[in-house]
Scaffold this motif. Structure first.
Motif, PDB file in Angstrom:
ATOM      1  N   UNK A 107     -72.365   7.862 -61.201  1.00  0.00           N
ATOM      2  CA  UNK A 107     -73.698   8.352 -60.917  1.00  0.00           C
ATOM      3  C   UNK A 107     -73.920   8.722 -59.464  1.00  0.00           C
ATOM      4  N   UNK A 108     -72.893   8.607 -58.621  1.00  0.00           N
ATOM      5  CA  UNK A 108     -72.983   9.020 -57.224  1.00  0.00           C
ATOM      6  C   UNK A 108     -71.621   9.567 -56.817  1.00  0.00           C
ATOM      7  N   UNK A 109     -71.435   9.905 -55.553  1.00  0.00           N
ATOM      8  CA  UNK A 109     -70.147  10.399 -55.084  1.00  0.00           C
ATOM      9  C   UNK A 109     -69.922   9.943 -53.650  1.00  0.00           C
ATOM     10  N   UNK A 110     -68.699  10.187 -53.168  1.00  0.00           N
ATOM     11  CA  UNK A 110     -68.347   9.846 -51.795  1.00  0.00           C
ATOM     12  C   UNK A 110     -68.709  11.037 -50.909  1.00  0.00           C
ATOM     13  N   UNK A 111     -69.794  10.906 -50.144  1.00  0.00           N
ATOM     14  CA  UNK A 111     -70.270  12.006 -49.308  1.00  0.00           C
ATOM     15  C   UNK A 111     -69.255  12.378 -48.229  1.00  0.00           C
ATOM     16  N   UNK A 112     -68.399  11.431 -47.840  1.00  0.00           N
ATOM     17  CA  UNK A 112     -67.411  11.712 -46.799  1.00  0.00           C
ATOM     18  C   UNK A 112     -66.300  12.622 -47.296  1.00  0.00           C
ATOM     19  N   UNK A 113     -66.178  12.817 -48.615  1.00  0.00           N
ATOM     20  CA  UNK A 113     -65.166  13.719 -49.167  1.00  0.00           C
ATOM     21  C   UNK A 113     -65.604  15.180 -49.112  1.00  0.00           C
ATOM     22  N   UNK A 114     -66.875  15.428 -48.784  1.00  0.00           N
ATOM     23  CA  UNK A 114     -67.420  16.783 -48.796  1.00  0.00           C
ATOM     24  C   UNK A 114     -67.563  17.273 -47.350  1.00  0.00           C
ATOM     25  N   UNK A 115     -66.731  18.233 -46.978  1.00  0.00           N
ATOM     26  CA  UNK A 115     -66.774  18.785 -45.631  1.00  0.00           C
ATOM     27  C   UNK A 115     -67.859  19.863 -45.538  1.00  0.00           C
ATOM     28  N   UNK A 116     -68.233  20.199 -44.315  1.00  0.00           N
ATOM     29  CA  UNK A 116     -69.373  21.090 -44.086  1.00  0.00           C
ATOM     30  C   UNK A 116     -68.975  22.503 -43.666  1.00  0.00           C
ATOM     31  N   UNK A 117     -67.676  22.778 -43.549  1.00  0.00           N
ATOM     32  CA  UNK A 117     -67.236  24.037 -42.944  1.00  0.00           C
ATOM     33  C   UNK A 117     -67.620  25.267 -43.762  1.00  0.00           C
ATOM     34  N   UNK A 118     -67.811  25.120 -45.065  1.00  0.00           N
ATOM     35  CA  UNK A 118     -68.150  26.268 -45.916  1.00  0.00           C
ATOM     36  C   UNK A 118     -69.626  26.286 -46.304  1.00  0.00           C
ATOM     37  N   UNK A 119     -70.444  25.468 -45.633  1.00  0.00           N
ATOM     38  CA  UNK A 119     -71.855  25.373 -45.995  1.00  0.00           C
ATOM     39  C   UNK A 119     -72.723  26.248 -45.097  1.00  0.00           C
ATOM     40  N   UNK A 120     -73.762  26.818 -45.690  1.00  0.00           N
ATOM     41  CA  UNK A 120     -74.770  27.564 -44.948  1.00  0.00           C
ATOM     42  C   UNK A 120     -75.881  26.634 -44.476  1.00  0.00           C
ATOM     43  N   UNK A 121     -76.221  25.651 -45.311  1.00  0.00           N
ATOM     44  CA  UNK A 121     -77.262  24.684 -44.975  1.00  0.00           C
ATOM     45  C   UNK A 121     -77.198  23.538 -45.969  1.00  0.00           C
ATOM     46  N   UNK A 122     -77.901  22.466 -45.658  1.00  0.00           N
ATOM     47  CA  UNK A 122     -78.131  21.365 -46.588  1.00  0.00           C
ATOM     48  C   UNK A 122     -79.634  21.203 -46.734  1.00  0.00           C
ATOM     49  N   UNK A 123     -80.123  21.253 -47.968  1.00  0.00           N
ATOM     50  CA  UNK A 123     -81.538  21.045 -48.249  1.00  0.00           C
ATOM     51  C   UNK A 123     -81.755  19.609 -48.718  1.00  0.00           C
TER      52      UNK A 123
END
Length: 660
Positions: A107-123
């Motif tokens: 029901x959750x995930x490891x946020x540290x596994x998700x890198x930000x290099x391909x992101x435009x923004x986080x809402x």
């Protein structure tokens, strides 16, 4: 500052637009927030520019800069997540381009596994979350919006190194040819170890140099192809493949060690396929999201800290989520805008044996129908009402611990009881613009979170017994807020209160299968979370930007049965950016959270508060080519988010980036 700047622009930035074709990015979602906030407020989003400027390489690092959000460390699992106003990540689903991606079983995930290099923004949405987003938006929602090209040819190439023998590199390439666009991204982030703070005092199981078993490697590929036949319609296909392997640092105190403390993740992979569309008609629009997410994971349990001999068989699993989301909306009339959303998905968890064969299966369906209406009483006064009907339905619940002649609790049960729950979740919010620069809002929302498969059916490595009859958690969220914009500064406030019942907590119960006591999840919590958030920004020409936020949180169990964990009373975030000359940019930022209860073996062991300062200097050598140097935790603070699991000491880094 005109009303157009302080209201309409902010509305578009927050994706709360009332006109369908104002939404310029398929990956954005509707968020119920203070609509008349200026875009410089960061309480509901963080841009790719800010993530890069502050060297936030992972989603968990980026979210730590947002008011109301604190970082958590799941300790022995080697995972990091966040809490929103004191509620765990299970209470706020994570989306990628509007598609929920929480791991089906946990029901959750490891946020540290998700890198930000391909992101435009986080809402980020908190409390008064839109009824159009689907199930389990109990405390809010987090949406990761991936990049979309805007020029004929554009890109970024970057490479860097950091303490811990760390390396990183990423590449973003895109082209927008009017009728179609293509975006390709790839990244690599790797470290051999996490450096310990020089202020850490070594123990019998951890020296003061390299954090034990703290290696990590992340690889990601993101490919997107879009078709835009006209100015309003858009269709896109996206593929994301991310792979992680990592060690799981064990506690630094001998008293916290157990037989399951020595673990590694040989792989923790995620693969996503999805289709997004936005089609406009004479009177409205239709948005669709069709998706398939695949999770593959394995965990090794070793006998000791040599990590050479397995204590037990590995625990691989193969999970997936597939579904569809539709949103139908009318164009904004003079007074009214109506939207209808449908979400249907199925989560499947397959546990595998050591040979890769399926040993047990769990499957659950989710359905959500949401309606939301925005009515303009006057040009300055708006009423937003909504309601959703949410349902879960367990379809399979094999007992992976089944034994025909089992003697431990539930071992002789081959198939757990299938349960189904449903809930209505209404909300109402009013917004009033006192003048061009001053706005108020207030709202109430009922929210529900269904118990995860793990909470219902897990034995927790023999330390608990399942409870298939867990009921949904229920909350009434109240919030009021105000926003004031000046010429070059602004202040924003929000006061919130959540009244929760049937909160899922671990209880000590009599073992019905053999006497003695054991653990079991139960709906025993009556919880209240209350507090306020304050935010301020100041900008001076193009040379100086300053922003600050403060969160005050009080979270408690009304019956005083259990102390709430991972809910620090105080959170502060600061950021200062100074550009003395055009080519030189400097940034200093700080995140502080006060002491907290944690999930250690001894709940009386709280972690101390810590203010972590970070600094960066970037210089543009020639147009598009930038070199930067910086450090996180510049004062080498020794601190913990979870008792026994110290975070990184000072990390020095440097990057070379070319943007065109």
């Amino acid at each position: 500052m005109t009303k157009k700047l302080s209201f309409a622009v902010a509305t578009a930035v927050m994706t709360c637009s009332l006109v369908a074709n104002e939404t310029t990015h398929l990956g954005e979602v509707n968020i119920i927030a203070g609509n008349n906030s200026d875009s410089k407020f960061k309480s509901n989003q963080i841009s790719s520019e800010d993530m890069k400027l502050q060297e936030k390489n992972t989603v968990v690092e980026a979210l730590n800069t947002i008011s109301g959000i604190t970082v958590n460390n799941h300790g022995i699992r080697g995972e990091q997540s966040v809490s929103i106003r004191g509620f765990s990540a299970k209470h706020a689903p994570v989306f990628i381009d509007g598609i929920a991606v929480n791991v089906p079983y946990d029901g959750y995930l490891d946020f540290a596994n998700f890198t930000t290099f391909d992101l435009e923004k986080i809402q980020i949405s908190k409390g008064l979350t839109s009824t159009l987003l689907g199930v389990n938006t109990f405390a809010g929602a987090i949406n990761l919006v991936t990049k979309k090209p805007t020029k004929e040819f554009e890109g970024t190439i970057s490479a860097g190194a950091f303490s811990g023998e760390g390396r990183k590199a990423y590449l973003n390439l895109g082209t927008n040819q009017g009728k179609y666009y293509i975006q390709a991204s790839g990244s690599y982030l790797d470290r051999d170890y996490v450096p310990m703070s020089s202020n850490f005092n070594s123990t019998s199981v951890q020296d003061d140099g390299h954090r034990v078993n703290s290696y990590k490697e992340d690889r990601k590929v993101n490919l997107k192809v879009g078709y835009t036949p006209n100015d309003t319609d858009e269709y896109a296909i996206n593929y994301i493949n991310q792979k992680t392997k990592k060690g799981m640092p064990y506690p630094v105190y001998q008293s916290e060690l157990g037989q399951n403390s020595y673990r590694q993740w040989p792989y923790s992979d995620k693969e996503s396929f999805y289709f997004l569309s936005n089609t406009n008609f004479d009177l409205g629009y239709l948005k669709s999201r069709i998706f398939y997410d695949k999770f593959e994971n394995n965990m090794y349990f070793f006998k000791d800290n040599t990590f050479k001999e397995l204590r037990s068989n590995p625990t691989p699993y193969d999970a997936n989520t597939k579904g569809i989301s539709l949103e139908l909306g009318q164009y904004d009339t003079q007074r009214n805008s109506l939207k209808l959303a449908l979400h249907a998905k199925q989560d499947t968890q397959k546990d595998l044996d050591k040979d890769g064969n399926t040993s047990s299966v769990m499957k659950i369906n989710y359905l959500s129908i949401g309606l939301e209406d925005t009515f303009k009483v006057t040009d300055d006064f708006r009423v937003i009402t909504g309601i959703s009907w949410d349902k879960d339905d367990v379809k399979k619940a094999n007992n992976g611990s089944f034994k025909a002649n089992g003697t431990r609790p539930y071992e002789n049960v081959k198939e757990f009881e299938h349960t189904s729950e449903s809930a209505f979740n209404p909300m109402i919010k009013v917004e009033y613009d006192i003048d061009e620069t001053f706005g108020l809002y207030a709202g109430i929302a009922k929210k529900t979170r269904f118990a995860s498969l793990k909470e219902r059916y897990s034995f927790r490595l023999g330390s608990a017994i399942p409870n298939p009859d867990l009921k949904p958690e229920k909350a009434i969220n109240y919030e009021i807020g105000a926003n004031k914009i000046f010429d070059n500064q602004g202040i924003k406030s929000a006061f919130f209160y959540s009244d929760v019942k049937d909160y899922i907590q671990t209880d000590r119960v009599t073992n019905p299968f053999g006497g003695g006591m054991t653990n079991q999840n139960k709906n025993i919590g009556k919880v209240k979370h209350m507090g306020y958030e304050l935010e301020y920004f100041y900008s001076f020409d193009e040379t100086l930007d300053f922003d600050a936020s403060y969160t005050r949180l009080l979270a408690e169990d009304k019956d005083k049965k259990v102390d709430i964990t991972d809910a620090p009373k105080h959170k502060i975030a600061l950021g200062v950016t100074y550009r003395p000359i055009k080519a030189l940019t400097t940034n200093v930022n700080m995140q502080y959270s006060s002491n907290r209860h944690t999930t250690s073996n001894d709940r009386s062991k709280d972690t101390s508060g810590a203010a972590i300062w970070n600094a960066k200097i970037a210089y543009e050598l020639v147009k598009g080519l930038t070199i930067d140097v910086g450090a996180s935790n510049i004062f080498d603070k020794n601190y913990e988010y979870n008792y026994g699991y110290p975070e990184a000491g000072r990390v020095i880094y440097s990057n070379l980036t070319y943007k065109f």
